[in-house]
Design a protein around this motif. Structure first.
Motif: not given
Ligand code: KG4
Ligand code: ZN
Length: 335
Positions: A142-143, A160-161, A200-202, A208-212
Motif C-alpha cells: 500500500h501507498t 497509488t494508482r 521521473p516523478q509521476a 491530488s494525493f495520488e501516486f504512481s
C-alpha cells in the motif's frame, strides 16, 4: 488493558503483548530466507511457515512479557488486508485462544495498525504524536496519504494508482540483481555520496494525493537497457541513488502538501518504506521548512510487526468493539 496481538498478513509471523501504548514483548519470526531465493513472497510457502511459527512465537511473546493467558484482557489478530492463506493462520490462532479461554477478541485492519504505530511509546521516551496527524503509509502492498483524526477516524486522501512504493523498491532491486527485499539494500547503496541518474516523478504537479510508481520502474529498466553493457558499480550506485530520490521526493511532497492543505501540524511516517534513511532525512528537512513536526517511529515499528496490531486492537477493545468467531480474513479491506 493488556492485549496479545498476532500478525500474519504477509511473510512475517509476529506476536506482541502491549499494555496501554507500551510494548511488553514484540516477537517476529522472519521468513525472508525462505522467500529470497524466489525473489519475492511465495504465498503457499508463507502460509506453511506461519503454521510452523505461530505457536512458538505466541509462547515467546507471552513469556517475554511475563504474562499468562489468564492475565490478558483480550486477544487480537490482523484480519486483513493481506494474503488470505497467511492471514487465516494468525486469525485462526487468535480465535482458538479466545474461544478456549473466553478472552475478548477483535480482528484488526493491518493498515490501521501501521497508521497507529507511531503512537506506541518507545523505551527511550521519544514523544508520540497527538491526533490529528497526516500520515504517509508506504509499504510493500500500500501507498497513500491518510488524515488520521483519531484512532478510529481515518480518511484516505489518495493512494497509488499502480505499484506501492515498497513494491517499486523490490522490483527495481530485482531488475538490478540486488536481491530481495529491495528496500534495505537500495537504502544502503543510495546512502553513499556520488552522482545520480535523474528519474521521473509521476503526478508531481497534480494537486491530488495520488501516486504512481510503475513509470519510474520502467524508466530504470529503459536506462539499464540503453547502457553499453551491464552497469558498472559506479553506474549501479548512480541509478539506485536517482531511483530512491525520485520515490522519496514525491512521497514527502504529497504528505506535506496534504498537511498544509488540511492545516494539520504533524506528519507521521508509516510502513516498511518509512524505515528508509533517505526518506526520513528528506521528510525531516521538508517538514522543518514548512513548520511541521515529523514523527518517524523506530524502524522496527515501520516494517511489519505485531505490537502495532496489538495496540490498534487494544484501542478497539477498550471502545467495546468485538468480532464474532465467524469473521473471515479479507484480502482487501480499505480503511
Ligand atoms: O510494511 P511492510 O513490512 O510490509 C507490508 O505491509 O507490505 O513493508 C515491506 C516493504 C518492502 O517492499 C520492503 O522492500 C520495504 O518495505 N522496505 C524498505 C526499507 N525497508 C523495508 N524500503 C525502502 N527502504 C528501506 N530501508
Ligand atoms: Zn505492513
Amino acid at each position: 488493558m493488556i492485549v496479545l496481538g498476532i500478525e500474519s498478513s504477509c511473510d512475517e509471523t509476529a506476536a506482541a503483548v502491549v499494555e496501554g501504548n507500551c510494548v511488553r514483548s514484540d516477537i517476529i519470526a522472519s521468513q525472508i530466507d525462505v522467500h529470497k531465493v524466489y525473489g519475492g513472497v511465495v504465498p503457499e510457502l508463507a502460509s506453511r511457515n506461519h503454521i510452523v511459527n505461530v505457536a512458538p512465537v505466541i509462547e515467546t511473546a507471552l513469556s517475554e512479557a511475563g504474562v499468562t493467558l489468564n492475565e490478558l484482557d483480550g486477544i487480537v489478530a490482523t484480519s486483513g488486508p493481506g494474503l488470505l492463506g497467511s492471514l487465516v493462520i494468525g486469525l485462526q490462532a487468535a480465535k482458538t485462544i479466545a474461544w478456549s479461554t473466553g478472552l475478548s477478541f477483535v480482528g484488526v485492519n493491518h493498515l490501521r495498525g501501521h497508521l497507529l504505530a507511531a503512537r506506541i511509546q518507545d523505551e527511550d521516551g521519544t514523544p508520540v504524536p497527538e491526533f490529528p496527524y497526516m500520515a504517509l503509509l508506504a509499504s510493500g502492498g500500500h501507498t497513500g496519504v491518510y488524515h488520521v483524526r483519531n484512532w478510529n477516524d481515518i480518511q484516505c486522501l489518495g493512494e497509488t494508482r499502480d505499484d506501492a512504493a515498497g513494491e517499486a523498491f523490490d522490483k527495481v532491486a530485482k531488475l538490478l540483481g540486488l536481491g530481495y527485499p529491495g528496500g534495505p539494500v537500495i537504502d544502503r547503496m543510495a546512502g553513499t555520496p556520488g552522482e545520480e541518474v535523474l528519474f521521473p516523478q509521476a503526478l508531481r504537479q497534480k494537486k491530488s494525493f495520488e501516486f504512481s510508481f510503475s513509470g519510474v520502474k520502467t524508466a530504470v529498466a529503459q536506462h539499464v537497457g540503453h547502457l553499453d553493457g551491464p552497469p558498472t558499480d559506479e553506474q549501479m550506485h548512480a541509478i539506485v541513488r536517482g531511483f530512491q530520490k525520485a520515490v522519496v521526493e514525491i512521497l514527502v511532497r504529497k504528505v506535506v502538501l496534504a498537511a498544509r492543505q488540511k492545516q494539520v501540524p504533524r506528519v507521521v511516517l508509516a510502513g516498511g518504506v518509512a524505515a528508509n534513511s533517505g526518506l526520513r532525512q528528506h521528510a525531516q528537512m521538508v517538514c522543518e521548512e514548512n513548520d511541521l513536526t515529523l514523527f518517524a517511529p523506530p524502524r522496527k515499528r515501520c516494517t511489519d510487526n505485531a505490537s502495532m496490531i496489538a495496540y490498534a486492537g487494544l484501542l478497539a477493545l477498550e471502545a467495546g468493539e468485538r468480532s464474532g468467531f465467524d469473521i473471515s480474513p479479507k484480502a482487501n479491506w480499505p480503511l
